[in-house]
Structures are given as structure tokens and as C-alpha cells.
Design an enzyme around this catalytic site. Structure first.
Site, mmCIF file in Angstrom:
data_model
loop_
_atom_site.group_PDB
_atom_site.id
_atom_site.type_symbol
_atom_site.label_atom_id
_atom_site.label_comp_id
_atom_site.label_asym_id
_atom_site.label_seq_id
_atom_site.Cartn_x
_atom_site.Cartn_y
_atom_site.Cartn_z
ATOM 1 N N ALA A 32 56.127 71.952 -21.528
ATOM 2 C CA ALA A 32 57.386 72.379 -20.889
ATOM 3 C C ALA A 32 58.470 71.365 -21.283
ATOM 4 O O ALA A 32 59.120 70.750 -20.442
ATOM 5 C CB ALA A 32 57.243 72.513 -19.379
ATOM 6 N N HIS A 34 61.567 69.147 -22.683
ATOM 7 C CA HIS A 34 63.014 69.115 -22.487
ATOM 8 C C HIS A 34 63.573 67.993 -23.365
ATOM 9 O O HIS A 34 62.826 67.330 -24.116
ATOM 10 C CB HIS A 34 63.349 68.906 -21.010
ATOM 11 C CG HIS A 34 62.612 67.764 -20.383
ATOM 12 N ND1 HIS A 34 62.858 66.445 -20.700
ATOM 13 C CD2 HIS A 34 61.598 67.749 -19.481
ATOM 14 C CE1 HIS A 34 62.060 65.681 -20.004
ATOM 15 N NE2 HIS A 34 61.265 66.434 -19.253
ATOM 16 N N GLY A 36 64.380 65.058 -22.804
ATOM 17 C CA GLY A 36 63.739 63.753 -22.635
ATOM 18 C C GLY A 36 62.538 63.605 -23.560
ATOM 19 O O GLY A 36 62.352 62.571 -24.214
ATOM 20 N N HIS A 37 61.713 64.657 -23.641
ATOM 21 C CA HIS A 37 60.563 64.616 -24.547
ATOM 22 C C HIS A 37 61.030 64.554 -26.006
ATOM 23 O O HIS A 37 60.457 63.827 -26.827
ATOM 24 C CB HIS A 37 59.711 65.880 -24.404
ATOM 25 C CG HIS A 37 59.039 66.026 -23.076
ATOM 26 N ND1 HIS A 37 59.370 67.018 -22.188
ATOM 27 C CD2 HIS A 37 58.049 65.326 -22.485
ATOM 28 C CE1 HIS A 37 58.609 66.927 -21.115
ATOM 29 N NE2 HIS A 37 57.799 65.900 -21.266
ATOM 30 N N GLN A 61 44.855 64.314 -13.294
ATOM 31 C CA GLN A 61 45.918 63.494 -12.696
ATOM 32 C C GLN A 61 46.654 64.217 -11.570
ATOM 33 O O GLN A 61 47.604 63.681 -11.018
ATOM 34 C CB GLN A 61 46.894 62.997 -13.766
ATOM 35 C CG GLN A 61 47.787 64.062 -14.379
ATOM 36 C CD GLN A 61 48.600 63.501 -15.530
ATOM 37 O OE1 GLN A 61 48.087 63.274 -16.623
ATOM 38 N NE2 GLN A 61 49.882 63.266 -15.300
ATOM 39 N N LYS A 149 61.476 57.589 -16.941
ATOM 40 C CA LYS A 149 61.549 58.300 -15.655
ATOM 41 C C LYS A 149 60.256 58.062 -14.862
ATOM 42 O O LYS A 149 60.259 57.989 -13.657
ATOM 43 C CB LYS A 149 61.777 59.797 -15.853
ATOM 44 C CG LYS A 149 62.014 60.500 -14.509
ATOM 45 C CD LYS A 149 62.362 61.939 -14.676
ATOM 46 C CE LYS A 149 61.154 62.798 -14.890
ATOM 47 N NZ LYS A 149 60.247 62.854 -13.702
ATOM 48 N N GLN A 153 54.276 54.765 -14.229
ATOM 49 C CA GLN A 153 53.287 55.179 -15.230
ATOM 50 C C GLN A 153 53.338 54.250 -16.444
ATOM 51 O O GLN A 153 52.299 53.851 -16.978
ATOM 52 C CB GLN A 153 53.564 56.621 -15.654
ATOM 53 C CG GLN A 153 52.746 57.084 -16.843
ATOM 54 C CD GLN A 153 52.862 58.565 -17.089
ATOM 55 O OE1 GLN A 153 52.201 59.355 -16.433
ATOM 56 N NE2 GLN A 153 53.697 58.980 -18.038
ATOM 57 N N SER A 186 60.054 68.485 -16.481
ATOM 58 C CA SER A 186 59.479 69.825 -16.666
ATOM 59 C C SER A 186 59.495 70.588 -15.350
ATOM 60 O O SER A 186 59.620 71.812 -15.329
ATOM 61 C CB SER A 186 58.044 69.709 -17.181
ATOM 62 O OG SER A 186 58.022 68.914 -18.343
HETATM 63 O O1 PAF Z 1 53.928 61.758 -18.356
HETATM 64 C C1 PAF Z 1 53.175 62.735 -18.591
HETATM 65 O O2 PAF Z 1 53.611 63.819 -18.989
HETATM 66 C C2 PAF Z 1 51.687 62.571 -18.363
HETATM 67 O O3 PAF Z 1 51.412 61.794 -17.250
HETATM 68 C C3 PAF Z 1 50.935 62.062 -19.603
HETATM 69 C C4 PAF Z 1 51.361 60.660 -19.960
HETATM 70 C C5 PAF Z 1 51.190 62.995 -20.786
HETATM 71 C C6 PAF Z 1 49.431 62.024 -19.326
HETATM 72 O O4 PAF Z 1 48.945 63.303 -19.040
#
Ligand code: PAF
Length: 282
Positions: A32, A34, A36-37, A61, A149, A153, A186
């Protein structure tokens, strides 16, 4: 752009790239996509010869089955966006491919995960660390790209890389925002019109808090002001707002000289959980 669906295919592809002297960049995503990706992919393209984007909604997760079920999945649209920005291979595995059997190993990031997302989403960072470790082992990238963001993580993944001696560099890229300040996510795709109209409040509250930090307002007062501002919006249910040390992620009672301050929050808006953060530099 190559489409890879198996772990063996990803291993073979990146192994061949390394053997011919190419630098491999990895951009792990849950799809999904955007802007940012796409920024992460462009950063990888500028620094690496091969840019692998993984697209996998990682079940381990999610601590909420409904959140996992409703997570947006638009792989065909994602693929269309990726090729023009320089993705050379797209890794789209099935759940069975990534998890041929249930995992037994459990990660514990100590104080790094006892706050904020870790405290509110039990098991979340275990799942992130599991899937990211698998991706690092399979792709063996020289660099891996993540968005700020998800500040916590990034901190957890840096710890993972240090503790397990992964031979790669983590690159963290700034949060990309809509014109009204809403952090791209997303999950924004799931906001209805009312929730979308209310959502920029999150960044306004963070920006106001950052101004207060810079003006020397004490953390307890910053928290109280943010809580009062968030309470003004009836569609919004705050989960947490924190004033923390940007490196250790621990909540602050006072500011430390020369230490950056992280302001971060999570809130539910019309049934969608959003997170955001800003850093007030020391
Ligand atoms: O940030 C994310 O989209 C997820 O946590 C990742 C790092 C792809 C792990 O599934």
C-alpha cells in the site's frame, strides 16, 4: 523489474548481484505504497546498484487480528509505482514462504520496547525483528532503508543489527507529510472523510509540543497541553502521547543538555490507528 516470490529466488538474485560487485539495497515494506515508501526506494536507488523492495504484510507483528485483516493490500498498484522509481526486484512472498513453520525464537529489546508502541502492541517488535531478520538473511543487503515515522522501529532494528552483527548499514529517511501535515501512512487509505479531515490535528499537536520543548516548557506540562488539545477532537481517541529521549526512547521528566527530544503519539481515528512523531533537536 524482476518479480520474486520465493526465499530461494531472493537469495539467488542478490547472491548473483553481490558476486558481480553490485551494491544491494533493501526496502522492506508491507505494501500500500505512498510517497514515503517511494522516497526510500529513491534513496536506495541513489546509493545502490540493485534495489530490492519487499512487499509482505507480516502477520507476526500484528497483535490485533482485525488490524491485520483490514491492512490495505494493493500489490498490482504497488508494482506499477515501483518500477519508475528504480526498484530492480520486487519480493512478494506468501505467508507460507516466509513462515514455513511457526517461529519459536523470541526477541527482547528491553527498555527500548517497554514504551510507546512496544508497550501498547505486545509482541509487535518481536514480529518486526523476526521478519526483518529473515529478510536480512535472505537478501544480505549492503544497506536497508526505513522511514523515521516509525522512529521506535528504527531504534529496535538498529539494536537488532548491532546485537546480531548483521553486516549492513541502516538508513533512516525523514517522514513525508501531506500538505496539511498528516504523516503519510498506508493506513490513511482506511480513513473516512470525517476522520481524514480531523487527522492533521495529530501533527499540529506534535508541532506545538516541539515549540514548547524548544521554549523550555517542562515535559509534564507539554504532555498535559497535548492531552487537552487531542481531547478537543471527538472523533479521536488518543492511545499515548510521550515526551522521550530521542535515543533511549525513555520518558523524560527533565531535558538533558545536548539530548534531542522525541515527541510521539498514537491515536485511533474512526477505527484506524495512526502514529506520528517529531524530534525537537537539542
Ligand atoms: O514498517 C513496516 O512497514 C514494517 O514494520 C516492516 C519493517 C516492513 C516489517 O514488516
Amino acid at each position: 523489474m524482476q518479480i520474486l516470490t520465493t526465499a530461494a529466488g531472493l537469495q539467488a538474485y542478490t547472491e548473483q548481484a553481490r558476486q558481480t560487485g553490485k551494491r544491494v539495497g533493501l526496502v522492506p515494506t508491507m505494501g500500500a505504497l505512498h510517497a514515503g515508501h517511494l522516497q526510500l526506494v529513491q534513496a536506495a536507488r541513489a546509493e545502490c546498484d540493485e534495489v530490492i523492495v519487499s512487499l509482505f504484510v507480516n502477520p507476526t507483528q500484528f497483535n490485533n487480528a482485525e488490524d491485520f485483516r483490514l491492512y490495505p493490500r494493493v500489490p498490482e498498484a504497488d508494482a506499477v509505482l515501483l518500477e519508475p522509481v528504480g526498484c530492480t526486484a520486487l519480493f512478494v512472498p506468501s505467508v507460507a514462504e516466509m513462515y514455513p513453520r511457526p517461529t519459536v525464537l523470541r526477541f527482547d529489546f528491553g527498555s527500548l520496547e517497554q514504551v510507546m508502541e512496544g508497550a501498547h502492541r505486545p509482541g509487535h517488535f518481536n514480529g518486526v525483528a523476526t521478519v526483518v531478520s529473515k529478510l536480512f538473511h535472505l537478501a544480505r543487503p549492503h544497506r536497508a532503508y526505513f522511514g523515521q515515522k516509525d522512529w521506535q522501529q528504527v531504534a529496535v532494528i538498529r539494536q537488532l543489527v548491532a546485537d546480531l552483527s548483521f553486516d549492513l548499514e541502516i538508513v533512516a529517511c525523514p517522514t513525508i507529510r501531506e500538505a496539511d501535515g498528516l504523516a503519510m501512512s498506508s493506513r490513511n487509505l482506511r480513513l473516512d472523510a470525517g476522520a481524514r479531515a480531523a487527522a492533521p490535528l495529530l501533527h499540529r499537536v506534535l508541532a506545538a509540543a516541539a515549540d514548547q520543548v524548544r521554549a523550555g516548557v517542562m515535559p509534564a506540562e507539554v504532555r498535559a497541553a497535548a492531552a487537552a488539545a487531542l481531547a478537543q477532537e471527538p472523533l479521536l481517541t488518543p492511545e499515548y502521547f510521550e515526551v522521550a529521549d530521542a535515543q533511549t526512547l525513555q520518558p523524560l521528566a527533565h531535558y538533558g543538555a545536548g539530548r534531542d527530544v522525541l515527541l510521539c503519539l498514537a491515536a485511533h481515528l474512526g477505527g484506524v490507528r495512526l502514529i506520528d512523531n517529531v524530534v525537537a533537536a537539542a
